[in-house]
Design a protein around this motif. Structure first.
Motif, PDB file in Angstrom:
ATOM      1  N   SER A  24     -33.990 -32.815   7.366  1.00  0.00           N
ATOM      2  CA  SER A  24     -33.057 -32.390   6.329  1.00  0.00           C
ATOM      3  C   SER A  24     -33.034 -33.400   5.183  1.00  0.00           C
ATOM      4  CB  SER A  24     -31.642 -32.257   6.901  1.00  0.00           C
ATOM      5  OG  SER A  24     -30.715 -32.104   5.843  1.00  0.00           O
ATOM      6  N   ARG A  27     -29.255 -35.206   4.840  1.00  0.00           N
ATOM      7  CA  ARG A  27     -28.573 -36.051   5.819  1.00  0.00           C
ATOM      8  C   ARG A  27     -29.053 -37.492   5.680  1.00  0.00           C
ATOM      9  NH1 ARG A  27     -26.128 -33.076  10.226  1.00  0.00           N
ATOM     10  NH2 ARG A  27     -26.576 -34.645  11.785  1.00  0.00           N
ATOM     11  N   LEU A  39     -23.045 -41.391   8.848  1.00  0.00           N
ATOM     12  CA  LEU A  39     -23.899 -40.242   8.590  1.00  0.00           C
ATOM     13  C   LEU A  39     -23.234 -39.409   7.499  1.00  0.00           C
ATOM     14  CD1 LEU A  39     -26.371 -38.467   9.379  1.00  0.00           C
ATOM     15  CD2 LEU A  39     -24.811 -37.225  10.914  1.00  0.00           C
ATOM     16  N   ASP A  41     -23.535 -36.098   4.580  1.00  0.00           N
ATOM     17  CA  ASP A  41     -24.164 -34.926   4.004  1.00  0.00           C
ATOM     18  C   ASP A  41     -24.115 -35.148   2.496  1.00  0.00           C
ATOM     19  OD1 ASP A  41     -24.843 -32.505   2.853  1.00  0.00           O
ATOM     20  OD2 ASP A  41     -23.712 -31.296   4.282  1.00  0.00           O
ATOM     21  N   ASP A  69     -32.773 -34.473  13.686  1.00  0.00           N
ATOM     22  CA  ASP A  69     -31.735 -34.998  12.801  1.00  0.00           C
ATOM     23  C   ASP A  69     -30.419 -35.304  13.512  1.00  0.00           C
ATOM     24  OD1 ASP A  69     -33.635 -34.616  10.914  1.00  0.00           O
ATOM     25  OD2 ASP A  69     -32.618 -32.977   9.859  1.00  0.00           O
TER      26      ASP A  69
END
Length: 355
Positions: A24, A27, A39, A41, A69
């Protein structure tokens, strides 16, 4: 116009490493001296969102993703190598060194997790479907490791005293699987393996970072003395004659050349030969490693660039800034630790030699 955002909820202490997920491009994993792994987004909302925060016993010096991930590994000043379930935040110790663990990398091709510690050893773990198949094998090193990096077939270890060891990953896995005791025994085997190549760094001063080319042909390394060297694996005289080093991250101050450490390097995953450097001067610079030219330099950031990472598609560049204490002030003030995500325009990272 190139877009850049600053992520919200940045760590409260210096950032040691940033890593984008292998699948991804949104991420981002972050390790910090505030004893946490974060972590994010990066595409959620205007400033991204914090998905997970995993506390450790001591400052975290490095992190990497596993096969997917949702699995990560961390290492730091608690001497441990940890596995983290990023969905639940659960953390477990999978091996322990005898000193702080500076670097950790994962080879998805060979399913090898390798950690490098200031106890002058590597630990090599074999993973089977995400689980540790054996107790780790220990490889003694001649000096303290500063940075390690992987290609699909090689492991490069940059150490004190200008030592550079290059290991063949297939041989490393074979010898580890033959000599490693069971995980239940808790024992660790000493793996006496000779490196595929043994070199002396082309840089005269202490190595700060090493980063391998994605095309498996060589690596770049940087020093505390504002220099970057580029070298190729091929031992032939012709190939070795291509290696070079250059000065960078130096700023003129009243006629005096002030030299800054080059803290971070990262090769672009798509445009072969393009790499980025981050320095103690607060600048991020894109280089064409083939034509030996600077592609572009971005605006100065308010403190030292401590780590950089490309997203898997090469569209995003994560930039971590933290005080490098170059000015002798070891107190971190508010606003000095930040995370930026830079979105590159089409062709922005394309080298001068690329077609």
């Amino acid at each position: 116009m190139t877009a850049q955002i600053e992520l919200a909820h940045a760590p409260s202490d210096a950032i040691s490493a940033v890593r984008f997920a292998p699948q991804s491009p949104n991420r981002l994993l972050v390790a910090s001296w505030d004893r946490n792994v974060y972590l994010y987004d990066t595409k959620s909302g205007e400033q991204g969102s914090l998905l997970q925060k995993v506390e450790h016993r001591a400052p975290v010096l490095d992190i990497c993703f596993g096969d997917d991930d949702s699995t990560a590994f961390s290492a730091g000043l608690d001497w441990h190598v940890n596995r983290i379930n990023l969905e639940t935040g659960e953390k477990s110790v999978i091996s322990s060194h005898q000193a702080g663990v500076k670097s950790i990398v994962y080879s998805d091709k060979h399913h090898l997790l390798i950690s490098a510690s200031w106890d002058s050893t590597l630990h090599v773990h074999i993973l089977n479907n995400g689980n540790i198949a054996h107790a780790p094998s220990t490889i003694p090193l001649p000096s303290k490791p500063f940075s390690i990096s992987l290609t699909p077939t090689k492991l490069v270890v940059a150490m004190a005293s200008r030592h550079i060891f290059i290991y063949d990953l297939a041989a490393l896995k074979m010898l580890t699987s033959q000599s490693a005791p069971s995980q239940e025994s808790g024992n660790q085997s000493i793996l006496e393996i000779q490196p595929w190549q043994q070199r002396e760094s082309s840089l005269k001063f202490m190595t700060r970072a090493v980063c391998c080319m994605p095309n498996d042909q060589g690596y770049a390394l940087s020093s505390i003395e504002g220099r970057v060297g580029v070298e190729w694996f091929d031992p032939s005289t012709e190939s070795q004659s291509r290696k070079y080093a250059f000065k960078c991250h130096r700023q003129a101050d009243e006629g005096v050349d002030v030299v800054y450490p080059v803290n971070a390097l990262a090769f672009h995953p798509v445009h072969q030969g393009t790499f980025v450097s981050g320095g103690g001067d607060g600048f991020v610079v894109l280089w064409d490693g083939v034509t030996k030219r600077r592609i572009r330099q971005y605006q100065a950031y308010p403190s030292s660039v401590s780590s950089v990472s490309w997203s898997s598609d090469g569209r995003y560049l994560a930039i971590a800034i933290s005080p490098g204490f170059e000015d002798g002030n070891e107190v971190i003030s508010e606003g000095q630790v930040k995370l930026f995500i830079r979105e590159l325009a089409d062709g922005e990272a394309k080298g001068k030699s690329a077609k």
